[in-house]
Design a protein around this motif. Sequence first.
Motif, PDB file in Angstrom:
ATOM      1  N   UNK A   9      43.135  37.689  39.321  1.00  0.00           N
ATOM      2  CA  UNK A   9      41.900  37.213  38.717  1.00  0.00           C
ATOM      3  C   UNK A   9      40.712  37.484  39.616  1.00  0.00           C
ATOM      4  N   UNK A  10      39.530  37.246  39.085  1.00  0.00           N
ATOM      5  CA  UNK A  10      38.323  37.462  39.869  1.00  0.00           C
ATOM      6  C   UNK A  10      37.096  37.425  38.992  1.00  0.00           C
ATOM      7  N   UNK A  11      35.992  37.857  39.564  1.00  0.00           N
ATOM      8  CA  UNK A  11      34.720  37.889  38.855  1.00  0.00           C
ATOM      9  C   UNK A  11      34.314  39.324  38.605  1.00  0.00           C
ATOM     10  N   UNK A  12      33.987  39.626  37.361  1.00  0.00           N
ATOM     11  CA  UNK A  12      33.559  40.970  36.993  1.00  0.00           C
ATOM     12  C   UNK A  12      32.385  40.880  36.026  1.00  0.00           C
ATOM     13  N   UNK A  13      31.675  41.969  35.890  1.00  0.00           N
ATOM     14  CA  UNK A  13      30.611  42.039  34.901  1.00  0.00           C
ATOM     15  C   UNK A  13      31.192  42.450  33.561  1.00  0.00           C
ATOM     16  N   UNK A  14      30.476  42.116  32.512  1.00  0.00           N
ATOM     17  CA  UNK A  14      30.891  42.496  31.167  1.00  0.00           C
ATOM     18  C   UNK A  14      31.125  44.003  31.099  1.00  0.00           C
ATOM     19  N   UNK A  15      32.203  44.375  30.433  1.00  0.00           N
ATOM     20  CA  UNK A  15      32.584  45.773  30.352  1.00  0.00           C
ATOM     21  C   UNK A  15      33.562  46.208  31.417  1.00  0.00           C
ATOM     22  N   UNK A  16      33.778  45.360  32.391  1.00  0.00           N
ATOM     23  CA  UNK A  16      34.679  45.685  33.481  1.00  0.00           C
ATOM     24  C   UNK A  16      36.130  45.436  33.131  1.00  0.00           C
ATOM     25  N   UNK A  17      36.979  45.667  34.117  1.00  0.00           N
ATOM     26  CA  UNK A  17      38.425  45.541  33.921  1.00  0.00           C
ATOM     27  C   UNK A  17      39.048  44.723  35.041  1.00  0.00           C
ATOM     28  N   UNK A  83      40.662  45.244  29.703  1.00  0.00           N
ATOM     29  CA  UNK A  83      39.540  46.183  29.713  1.00  0.00           C
ATOM     30  C   UNK A  83      38.423  45.679  28.821  1.00  0.00           C
ATOM     31  N   UNK A  84      37.258  46.259  28.994  1.00  0.00           N
ATOM     32  CA  UNK A  84      36.091  45.895  28.170  1.00  0.00           C
ATOM     33  C   UNK A  84      35.911  44.383  28.121  1.00  0.00           C
ATOM     34  N   UNK A  85      35.960  43.780  29.268  1.00  0.00           N
ATOM     35  CA  UNK A  85      35.885  42.318  29.333  1.00  0.00           C
ATOM     36  C   UNK A  85      34.538  41.806  28.837  1.00  0.00           C
TER      37      UNK A  85
END
Length: 121
Positions: A9-17, A83-85
């Motif tokens: 888990x972690x922190x990502x921006x929208x569109x990330x994986x 994907x495409x978070x």
Amino acid sequence: QVQLVESGGGSVQAGGSLRLSCAASGYTYSRYCMGWFRQAPGKAREGVAAIGSDGSTSYADSVKGRFTISEDNAKNTLYLQMNSLKPEDTAMYYCMAGTCPLVVGRGRNYWGQGTQVTVSS
């Protein structure tokens, strides 16, 4: 003793994986079906994806086409490729092993401690 340990888990921006892993131990891996669930703050836990004893997969409508569940029987590990978070995917993600077919509250259910996924817009 069944143990399930999630990671990835972690922190990502929208569109990330992100790729989540769930390492299983303490039992014969093929004995139970496996799945991923998630719970956002203030919301009920919901099923995300599951894999059956025959390798068949199922997904929540909200993640179809974006998430892929898989497993490596040799490593006793379950995966969730995301994907495409989207921000609405933000939740604590839990791995579950249980009696087939996988139904919460039916038969044996074992849970991991969870891994946090946060998606920012």
